[in-house]
Design a protein around this motif. Structure first.
Motif, mmCIF file in Angstrom:
data_model
loop_
_atom_site.group_PDB
_atom_site.id
_atom_site.type_symbol
_atom_site.label_atom_id
_atom_site.label_comp_id
_atom_site.label_asym_id
_atom_site.label_seq_id
_atom_site.Cartn_x
_atom_site.Cartn_y
_atom_site.Cartn_z
ATOM 1 N N GLY A 214 0.804 -1.216 0.000
ATOM 2 C CA GLY A 214 0.000 0.000 0.000
ATOM 3 C C GLY A 214 0.837 1.265 0.000
ATOM 4 N N GLU A 215 2.096 1.156 0.418
ATOM 5 C CA GLU A 215 2.937 2.347 0.529
ATOM 6 C C GLU A 215 3.251 2.956 -0.836
ATOM 7 O OE1 GLU A 215 7.409 3.520 2.157
ATOM 8 O OE2 GLU A 215 6.348 1.797 3.028
ATOM 9 N N TYR A 217 1.590 2.561 -3.699
ATOM 10 C CA TYR A 217 0.341 3.096 -4.254
ATOM 11 C C TYR A 217 0.029 4.456 -3.645
ATOM 12 C CZ TYR A 217 -4.701 3.368 -5.247
ATOM 13 O OH TYR A 217 -5.948 3.777 -5.640
ATOM 14 N N ASN A 218 0.100 4.551 -2.338
ATOM 15 C CA ASN A 218 -0.224 5.803 -1.658
ATOM 16 C C ASN A 218 0.763 6.910 -2.017
ATOM 17 O OD1 ASN A 218 -2.467 4.714 -0.364
ATOM 18 N ND2 ASN A 218 -1.275 4.059 1.419
#
Length: 264
Positions: A214-215, A217-218
């Motif tokens: 998720g890092e 993508y964020n």
């Protein structure tokens, strides 16, 4: 009257993600839509959604890396839906990793789908458009999937970026070659879209770099000027514009639709 009423479109990679979004938007805007994907389950579900919209649809299972299958898909669409007006070469895959680690097998696979699939789609669409007795100034439209990675080369996405730069080259060259035939050729360049492809990209980045899932993508989403991730509907609205009459005087372009991430 919807701008695409009476038109027949074909969308590759239509079973999910951006392809699904494009197919549904074209149907809502009045087109009958042929759905093409390498997996039948996804396109069957999208066909049911288009039936609910009230437009005609047909499905065809094909690997866009195989030239004969792309030509067969276009022929099926024209026969099943009574014409052919719009080709959306949407199917694509990603490859995450350092350029130094790319294997011949990796490169052959992504090139087959992302580049050859677009090339075969252009060829098949042009051949079908020329068969048809269409006196209109614009006889057909070809719309190709490029990417922000077709404008900027991204680290860890080098080979993927190369394929999307190649799509821009094919788009420009085909636009020049077929303008006299009444065929326009354009591309759309999405950014960070919240689809299964980006889930896989993020996971691969995590495995390679040690980042938490998720890092990555964020981090990319955090760079978008409009402050949110892109949706398939955001992309589909632009594709519908390219497919419609308001874009009749546009050809050879690769428009960024990314919320403000790459600027040109």
């Amino acid at each position: 009257m919807a701008s695409l009423t009476g038109k027949v479109a074909l969308v590759t990679g239509a079973g999910r993600g951006i392809g699904r979004g494009i197919a549904l938007r074209l149907a809502r805007d009045g087109a009958d839509v042929a759905l093409v994907d390498v997996r039948p389950d996804g396109i069957d579900a999208v066909a049911a959604e288009i039936d609910e919209i009230g437009r005609r649809t047909t499905t065809f299972v094909a690997d866009v890396g195989e030239r004969s299958e792309v030509f067969a898909a276009v022929g099926h669409a024209a026969e099943a839906l009574g014409g052919f007006d719009i080709m959306v070469n949407n199917a694509g895959i990603a490859l995450v990793g350092p350029i130094a680690d790319a294997t011949p097998e990796d490169v052959a696979k992504i090139w087959s789908i992302n580049v050859n699939g677009v090339l075969w789609g252009i060829q098949a669409a042009v051949a079908q458009f020329k068969k048809q007795d269409n006196p209109a100034e614009i006889r057909g439209k070809i719309i190709n999937a490029s990417s922000i990675a077709g404008h900027d080369g991204f680290a860890m996405l080098g080979v993927y970026s190369a394929t999307k730069f190649a799509v821009r080259a094919l788009t420009q060259a085909a636009a020049k070659e077929h303008a006299a035939d009444g065929i326009t050729v354009n591309a759309y360049c999405p950014g960070v879209v919240g689809t299964d492809m980006w889930v896989e990209i993020d996971k691969r980045f995590a495995a390679l770099t040690g980042a938490a899932e998720g890092e990555t993508y964020n981090k990319f989403v955090g760079g978008i000027a409009l402050g949110r991730a892109e949706t398939p509907d955001d992309v589909a609205g632009f594709v519908s514009y390219l497919a419609g009459p308001d874009a009749d005087y546009m050809t050879g372009q690769a428009g960024l639709i990314d919320g403000g991430l790459v600027f040109r």
